[in-house]
Enzyme design. Structure first.
Site, PDB file in Angstrom:
ATOM      1  N   SER A   1       0.829  -1.203   0.000  1.00 53.85           N
ATOM      2  CA  SER A   1       0.000   0.000   0.000  1.00 53.85           C
ATOM      3  C   SER A   1       0.866   1.257   0.000  1.00 53.85           C
ATOM      4  O   SER A   1       1.985   1.264   0.523  1.00 53.85           O
ATOM      5  CB  SER A   1      -0.911   0.030   1.221  1.00 53.85           C
ATOM      6  OG  SER A   1      -1.765  -1.082   1.254  1.00 53.85           O
TER       7      SER A   1
HETATM    8  N1  SAH Z   1      -0.834  -4.725   4.088  1.00 54.48           N
HETATM    9  C1  SAH Z   1      -0.208  -5.045   2.829  1.00 54.48           C
HETATM   10  C2  SAH Z   1      -1.104  -4.715   1.670  1.00 54.48           C
HETATM   11  C3  SAH Z   1      -1.021  -5.779   0.639  1.00 54.48           C
HETATM   12  S1  SAH Z   1      -2.266  -5.701  -0.624  1.00 54.48           S
HETATM   13  C4  SAH Z   1       1.155  -4.376   2.712  1.00 54.48           C
HETATM   14  O1  SAH Z   1       1.460  -3.465   3.507  1.00 54.48           O
HETATM   15  O2  SAH Z   1       1.940  -4.762   1.859  1.00 54.48           O
HETATM   16  C5  SAH Z   1      -3.575  -6.646   0.092  1.00 54.48           C
HETATM   17  C6  SAH Z   1      -3.293  -8.093   0.378  1.00 54.48           C
HETATM   18  O3  SAH Z   1      -4.541  -8.708   0.752  1.00 54.48           O
HETATM   19  C7  SAH Z   1      -2.761  -8.920  -0.786  1.00 54.48           C
HETATM   20  O4  SAH Z   1      -1.552  -9.508  -0.419  1.00 54.48           O
HETATM   21  C8  SAH Z   1      -3.852  -9.976  -1.023  1.00 54.48           C
HETATM   22  O5  SAH Z   1      -3.334 -11.226  -1.433  1.00 54.48           O
HETATM   23  C9  SAH Z   1      -4.513 -10.048   0.345  1.00 54.48           C
HETATM   24  N2  SAH Z   1      -5.888 -10.602   0.355  1.00 54.48           N
HETATM   25  C10 SAH Z   1      -6.913 -10.371  -0.523  1.00 54.48           C
HETATM   26  N3  SAH Z   1      -8.022 -11.051  -0.146  1.00 54.48           N
HETATM   27  C11 SAH Z   1      -7.706 -11.724   0.996  1.00 54.48           C
HETATM   28  C12 SAH Z   1      -8.433 -12.602   1.868  1.00 54.48           C
HETATM   29  N4  SAH Z   1      -9.694 -12.932   1.638  1.00 54.48           N
HETATM   30  N5  SAH Z   1      -7.773 -13.104   2.945  1.00 54.48           N
HETATM   31  C13 SAH Z   1      -6.474 -12.789   3.209  1.00 54.48           C
HETATM   32  N6  SAH Z   1      -5.733 -11.956   2.418  1.00 54.48           N
HETATM   33  C14 SAH Z   1      -6.343 -11.435   1.330  1.00 54.48           C
END
Ligand code: SAH
Length: 217
Positions: free
Chosen positions: A68
């Protein structure tokens, strides 16, 4: 190659990022302090992208996901209104950067990721960098019943609707920050669970990768 190193140059870049976030309206000194501490460049795999690590932009990580944008991390963390020792569930571990920011603020973090390669890589990274957190591989829509209830829940992917199961895993008096909306743009919802009922407030438009249900891989 991963360069596990943090030097004066990186620290200077972080100070500039903190100033930029202040300019964009982030006022919470504790949150700014955590952003100033956590070496974001070590959460991006390719060290060729050092400048991007401290620019206020989202950036690709493995499995087609993104780390993000720093402003979004700061905004969501500020909205969480954390106290040290708070038990926090993060949905969407991704790179682990947001997890590290929560840990730097003294939260007891439980983080769940649906992509197994990301879960494995990030669990290892956080341990190597010395951030205490509890990593899980699974579907965040289900939350973590065995660790519930939580003081705070932070969803870092865009949910089509407020996930009821997660609201149910909040303590009374607890808070969830969740981007809600189908398509490209979500509304940042802050949801408070009070004895009198659920209160939700819209904090504006943001963009996230989608939260996908029942799709671990
Ligand atoms: N907090 C992260 C943001 C990553 S983007 C950072 O700082 O890098 C969001 C993430 O949510 C992705 O890695 C995606 O694979 C995950 N995601 C999407 N749907 C999900 C679900 N149902 N359960 C767990 N993770 C999920």
């Amino acid at each position: 190659m991963n360069v596990v190193q943090d030097n004066y140059r990186h620290q200077g870049m972080r100070r500039r990022l903190v100033e930029l976030l202040k300019g964009r309206g982030i006022k919470n000194e504790r949150v700014l302090g955590a952003i100033g501490q956590v070496p974001r460049h070590l959460f991006i795999d390719d060290s060729a992208f050092l400048e991007m690590a401290y620019a206020d932009v989202a950036f690709p990580i493995p499995c087609g996901q993104t780390i993000s944008q720093p402003y979004t991390v700061a905004f969501q963390t500020d909205m969480l209104d954390l106290a040290p020792g708070c038990k926090v569930l993060e949905v969407g571990t991704g790179s682990g950067y947001q997890t590290a920011v929560l840990a730097a603020l003294g939260a007891k973090v439980f983080s769940i990721e649906r992509h197994r390669p990301l879960y494995l890589q990030t669990k290892d990274r956080l341990a190597r960098l010395g951030y205490k957190s509890n990593a899980y591989h699974g579907d965040g829509y289900k939350g973590l019943p065995k660790e519930a209830p939580f003081d705070r829940i932070l969803v870092t992917c865009g949910a089509a609707a407020v996930p009821d199961t997660l609201v149910g895993q909040l303590k009374m008096g607890g808070r969830m920050v969740v981007p809600v909306g189908e398509g490209d743009v979500q509304r940042m919802m802050v949801i408070d669970r009070r004895s009198t009922g659920i209160i939700s407030i819209d904090h504006g438009a943001f963009r996230f990768v989608p939260m996908l249900e029942d799709k671990t891989g």
